[in-house]
Design an enzyme around this catalytic site. Structure first.
Site, PDB file in Angstrom:
ATOM      1  N   LYS A 148       0.887  -1.171   0.000  1.00 29.54           N
ATOM      2  CA  LYS A 148       0.000   0.000   0.000  1.00 29.54           C
ATOM      3  C   LYS A 148       0.921   1.217   0.000  1.00 29.54           C
ATOM      4  CE  LYS A 148      -1.485   3.099   2.083  1.00 29.54           C
ATOM      5  NZ  LYS A 148      -1.241   4.465   1.549  1.00 29.54           N
ATOM      6  N   PRO A 149       1.169   1.791  -1.200  1.00 31.81           N
ATOM      7  CA  PRO A 149       2.105   2.924  -1.248  1.00 31.81           C
ATOM      8  C   PRO A 149       1.456   4.213  -0.767  1.00 31.81           C
ATOM      9  CG  PRO A 149       1.505   2.194  -3.483  1.00 31.81           C
ATOM     10  CD  PRO A 149       0.611   1.465  -2.520  1.00 31.81           C
ATOM     11  N   ALA A 150       2.290   5.245  -0.548  1.00 33.05           N
ATOM     12  CA  ALA A 150       1.766   6.544  -0.110  1.00 33.05           C
ATOM     13  C   ALA A 150       0.915   7.166  -1.212  1.00 33.05           C
ATOM     14  CB  ALA A 150       2.920   7.474   0.253  1.00 33.05           C
ATOM     15  N   GLU A 151      -0.052   7.929  -0.758  1.00 27.34           N
ATOM     16  CA  GLU A 151      -1.015   8.570  -1.663  1.00 27.34           C
ATOM     17  C   GLU A 151      -0.361   9.577  -2.610  1.00 27.34           C
ATOM     18  OE1 GLU A 151      -4.830  10.855  -0.174  1.00 27.34           O
ATOM     19  OE2 GLU A 151      -4.232   9.201   1.119  1.00 27.34           O
ATOM     20  N   GLY A 179       6.638   5.054   8.213  1.00 26.35           N
ATOM     21  CA  GLY A 179       5.867   6.298   8.202  1.00 26.35           C
ATOM     22  C   GLY A 179       5.947   6.945   9.571  1.00 26.35           C
ATOM     23  N   SER A 180       4.911   7.703   9.914  1.00 23.52           N
ATOM     24  CA  SER A 180       4.969   8.475  11.156  1.00 23.52           C
ATOM     25  C   SER A 180       4.756   7.586  12.376  1.00 23.52           C
ATOM     26  CB  SER A 180       3.897   9.567  11.115  1.00 23.52           C
ATOM     27  OG  SER A 180       2.632   8.964  10.987  1.00 23.52           O
ATOM     28  N   THR A 181       5.272   8.039  13.502  1.00 25.22           N
ATOM     29  CA  THR A 181       5.107   7.303  14.764  1.00 25.22           C
ATOM     30  C   THR A 181       3.620   7.215  15.119  1.00 25.22           C
ATOM     31  OG1 THR A 181       7.298   7.951  15.487  1.00 25.22           O
ATOM     32  CG2 THR A 181       5.728   7.362  17.222  1.00 25.22           C
ATOM     33  N   GLU A 221       9.678  16.352  15.465  1.00 25.78           N
ATOM     34  CA  GLU A 221      10.314  16.166  14.154  1.00 25.78           C
ATOM     35  C   GLU A 221       9.846  17.290  13.215  1.00 25.78           C
ATOM     36  OE1 GLU A 221       8.860  12.774  11.892  1.00 25.78           O
ATOM     37  OE2 GLU A 221      10.887  12.321  11.204  1.00 25.78           O
TER      38      GLU A 221
HETATM   39  P1  NAP Z   1       2.351   8.752   7.399  1.00 26.27           P
HETATM   40  O1  NAP Z   1       1.355   9.814   7.314  1.00 26.27           O
HETATM   41  O2  NAP Z   1       2.412   7.930   8.628  1.00 26.27           O
HETATM   42  O3  NAP Z   1       2.083   7.807   6.131  1.00 26.27           O
HETATM   43  C1  NAP Z   1       2.863   6.668   5.869  1.00 26.27           C
HETATM   44  C2  NAP Z   1       2.001   5.635   5.182  1.00 26.27           C
HETATM   45  O4  NAP Z   1       0.955   5.232   6.074  1.00 26.27           O
HETATM   46  C3  NAP Z   1       1.306   6.152   3.926  1.00 26.27           C
HETATM   47  O5  NAP Z   1       1.248   5.105   2.984  1.00 26.27           O
HETATM   48  C4  NAP Z   1      -0.065   6.503   4.443  1.00 26.27           C
HETATM   49  O6  NAP Z   1      -1.075   6.510   3.462  1.00 26.27           O
HETATM   50  C5  NAP Z   1      -0.292   5.373   5.420  1.00 26.27           C
HETATM   51  N1  NAP Z   1      -1.341   5.655   6.390  1.00 26.27           N
HETATM   52  C6  NAP Z   1      -1.782   6.858   6.841  1.00 26.27           C
HETATM   53  N2  NAP Z   1      -2.773   6.672   7.736  1.00 26.27           N
HETATM   54  C7  NAP Z   1      -2.951   5.335   7.847  1.00 26.27           C
HETATM   55  C8  NAP Z   1      -3.835   4.507   8.620  1.00 26.27           C
HETATM   56  N3  NAP Z   1      -4.727   5.039   9.459  1.00 26.27           N
HETATM   57  N4  NAP Z   1      -3.729   3.174   8.482  1.00 26.27           N
HETATM   58  C9  NAP Z   1      -2.834   2.635   7.645  1.00 26.27           C
HETATM   59  N5  NAP Z   1      -1.991   3.350   6.885  1.00 26.27           N
HETATM   60  C10 NAP Z   1      -2.038   4.680   6.998  1.00 26.27           C
HETATM   61  O7  NAP Z   1       3.823   9.283   7.180  1.00 26.27           O
HETATM   62  P2  NAP Z   1       4.359  10.187   5.985  1.00 26.27           P
HETATM   63  O8  NAP Z   1       3.950  11.579   6.231  1.00 26.27           O
HETATM   64  O9  NAP Z   1       4.021   9.584   4.663  1.00 26.27           O
HETATM   65  O10 NAP Z   1       5.928  10.002   6.156  1.00 26.27           O
HETATM   66  C11 NAP Z   1       6.670  10.808   6.981  1.00 26.27           C
HETATM   67  C12 NAP Z   1       7.012  10.076   8.266  1.00 26.27           C
HETATM   68  O11 NAP Z   1       7.631   8.834   7.969  1.00 26.27           O
HETATM   69  C13 NAP Z   1       8.017  10.841   9.096  1.00 26.27           C
HETATM   70  O12 NAP Z   1       7.674  10.780  10.452  1.00 26.27           O
HETATM   71  C14 NAP Z   1       9.327  10.093   8.840  1.00 26.27           C
HETATM   72  O13 NAP Z   1      10.279  10.243   9.844  1.00 26.27           O
HETATM   73  C15 NAP Z   1       8.828   8.689   8.709  1.00 26.27           C
HETATM   74  N6  NAP Z   1       9.790   7.862   7.968  1.00 26.27           N
HETATM   75  C16 NAP Z   1      10.486   6.908   8.652  1.00 26.27           C
HETATM   76  C17 NAP Z   1      11.434   6.132   7.990  1.00 26.27           C
HETATM   77  C18 NAP Z   1      12.211   5.079   8.715  1.00 26.27           C
HETATM   78  O14 NAP Z   1      12.842   4.259   8.048  1.00 26.27           O
HETATM   79  N7  NAP Z   1      12.215   5.056  10.037  1.00 26.27           N
HETATM   80  C19 NAP Z   1      11.648   6.340   6.637  1.00 26.27           C
HETATM   81  C20 NAP Z   1      10.934   7.323   5.974  1.00 26.27           C
HETATM   82  C21 NAP Z   1       9.985   8.073   6.656  1.00 26.27           C
HETATM   83  P3  NAP Z   1      -1.509   7.911   2.787  1.00 26.27           P
HETATM   84  O15 NAP Z   1      -0.337   8.327   1.992  1.00 26.27           O
HETATM   85  O16 NAP Z   1      -2.682   7.560   1.978  1.00 26.27           O
HETATM   86  O17 NAP Z   1      -1.814   8.864   3.902  1.00 26.27           O
END
Ligand code: NAP
Length: 481
Positions: free
Chosen positions: A173-176, A227-229, A385
């Site tokens: 399930k990739p990012a939107e 993704g996010s914490t 962050e």
């Molecule tokens: P995000 O909002 O958590 O989204 C990540 C993924 O989760 C997306 O595919 C998103 O889909 C999906 N998602 C959102 N809400 C969801 C839910 N309720 N249930 C299941 N999936 C859901 O994070 P982001 O803004 O894309 O990425 C930035 C964050 O990722 C930052 O905090 C960064 O530090 C972290 N990150 C961590 C690493 C690591 O290796 N530790 C690497 C890269 C990024 P949608 O796109 O459709 O919202």
């Protein structure tokens, strides 16, 4: 598949359209560059049925065959690196050179995974009683990968490579914001000759619905989330009725420490790279910079020169080093952090505002690369962050003080140490509570090293000898002859 079509669902070996589509934007111009299929719970259920049906055949295919297919996929990415880089830049905004680097790194990760699959062995224990014991490693079963937009190729490929090498069918399930590069990469891996159902793609604008449908089904044996914490913790809570393996690669709040014996020019270049890469939208971006008071002035002068030389613009324009933020919400958070820091006494040394481009086509969310001096521990930026191009600088006097302040965070993903002294470096590396540490190294990510965080930055690792373990179950077999 072609990115001009919205058939971005790959289910049971067939590319399909969804019941609806959603637009994909160029974050630099806000132009619509394509459409993706809006997958729903029925698509998720169909993908899980296909993954379950594919599991036995894929686990039995053998590590050598799976490795051959992954190497072929890596070659496919290398062959198309230029056009893929252009797509990645238009969807994510990062400069072309960064997109190319990410894609070549993804190919290397597939090659590493192909090799690790052949090393996923167990062991035989000496006889106790009448027979020996065996430790067997078995693929965990159908898995879900959820990936972010900031490194839409490498974060996805890490999971694809390790899962497939281990014999695990994977639904992605990739990012939107970045479904098109995801679908292209999944297409390349699939075209290497994967059986239907082994690798599937469910693009969607309804992540909670799609993930929820899969999490509610106990046949899903594994989730790997980057993704996010906040969302990661939600997935842990949502999975409580069916215990399953879950890997989390979450947010970070990386400290960098410049010790007084550092090579100061090299440290300034390293800090600039580790902070402003991908416009600061990296989980391992420096979010706090601690500089020893003795070298502070010299260091800051060199750093300012490096950062002032960065060039904002469209990622595909020549000379651009820094693209836009992904969206207005990202920009608003950066602005909040800068306003808060300045209101509490920080000084803007460079930047500190939105970038207003002369070209009206650049309607995206640009922010000037920014250095804040005089930061202190009471500011929001010290704890949250930022995910943008803002670098707060703190001064310190002793090693112990710098290490203690660096550790004062709920996160534990990455840290950076700049020093020429072995004993000092070793002391810091031992004491810093972070999963990834760069020593005079702004890019501490290598396929052969395990990547991942401690505390609220996550659990399990990707890469290294450890990475494939996330997709394997351990069985203990006691034998009586
Ligand atoms: P995000 O909002 O958590 O989204 C990540 C993924 O989760 C997306 O595919 C998103 O889909 C999906 N998602 C959102 N809400 C969801 C839910 N309720 N249930 C299941 N999936 C859901 O994070 P982001 O803004 O894309 O990425 C930035 C964050 O990722 C930052 O905090 C960064 O530090 C972290 N990150 C961590 C690493 C690591 O290796 N530790 C690497 C890269 C990024 P949608 O796109 O459709 O919202």
């Amino acid at each position: 598949m072609s990115v001009n079509s919205a058939a971005t669902l790959l289910i049971n070996g067939k590319w399909q359209e969804g019941n609806g589509n959603f637009d994909v934007l160029d974050p630099a111009t806000l132009d619509v560059i394509g459409q993706a299929a809006d997958g729903d719970r029925d698509d998720a259920a169909a993908a899980l049925d296909a993954a379950c049906a594919a599991f036995d055949g894929w686990r039995s295919a053998g590590a050598e065959r799976r490795g051959d297919l992954l190497r072929q996929a890596a070659a496919g990415i290398r062959a198309r690196a230029e056009s893929l880089a252009s797509l990645l830049t238009s969807e994510n905004g990062k400069p072309l050179a960064e997109s190319r680097g990410e894609l070549l790194g993804s190919a290397r990760m597939l090659e590493w995974s192909a090799e690790q699959g052949r090393r996923a062995d167990g062991r035989v224990t000496p006889a106790s009683g009448s027979g020996p014991g065996l430790v067997l490693k078995s693929p965990v079963g159908p898995a879900l990968a959820i990936t972010p937009w900031n490194f839409p190729a490498s974060m996805l490929i890490r999971k694809v490579g390790l899962a497939l090498a281990a014999g695990v069918p994977l639904i992605v399930k990739p990012a939107e914001q970045t479904p098109l590069i995801a679908a292209e990469l999944i297409g390349i891996v699939n075209d290497a000759g994967l059986p239907p159902g082994v690798l599937q793609c469910v693009t969607t604008s309804r992540p909670a619905e799609v993930a929820g449908a899969l999490l509610a089904d106990e046949r899903l044996r594994k989730v790997s989330f980057t993704g996010s914490t906040e969302v990661g913790l939600g997935l842990v809570r949502g999975t409580e009725n069916h215990l399953r393996r879950i890997s989390l690669e979450l947010g970070g709040h990386s400290p960098a420490i410049v010790f007084p014996d550092a090579d100061v020019p090299a440290a300034a270049a390293g800090v600039a790279a580790a902070k402003f890469f991908n416009a600061g939208q990296s989980c391992i971006a420096i979010n706090r910079l601690y500089v020893h008071r003795e070298v502070r002035d010299e260091f800051l002068e060199l750093l300012e020169r490096k950062v002032a030389a960065l060039r904002l613009g469209h990622g595909s324009a020549s000379g651009t080093t820094t693209g836009p933020l992904i969206d207005r919400a990202g920009l608003a958070k950066v602005e909040r952090h800068v306003e808060d820091a300045v209101s509490r006494g920080a000084t803007v040394m460079l930047g500190g505002r939105r970038w207003e481009p002369a070209d009206p086509a650049l309607a995206g969310a640009f922010y000037e690369p920014t250095i804040l001096t005089g930061a202190d521990d009471g500011m929001r930026i010290t704890h949250e962050e930022t995910f943008g191009p803002v670098l707060p600088v703190y001064s310190f006097d002793t090693d112990e003080e710098a290490i203690a302040r660096a550790n004062r965070t709920d996160y534990g993903l990455a840290a950076y140490v700049f020093s020429g002294g072995l004993a000092r470096t070793w002391n810091a590396v031992e004491r810093l509570n972070f999963g990834v540490i760069g020593v005079n190294e702004p890019g501490p990510v290598r396929p052969e090293l395990p990547f991942g965080g401690m505390k609220n930055s996550g659990q399990e690792r990707e890469g290294g000898a450890e990475g494939i373990e996330a997709y394997l179950e351990t069985k203990a077999v006691s034998i009586r002859f």
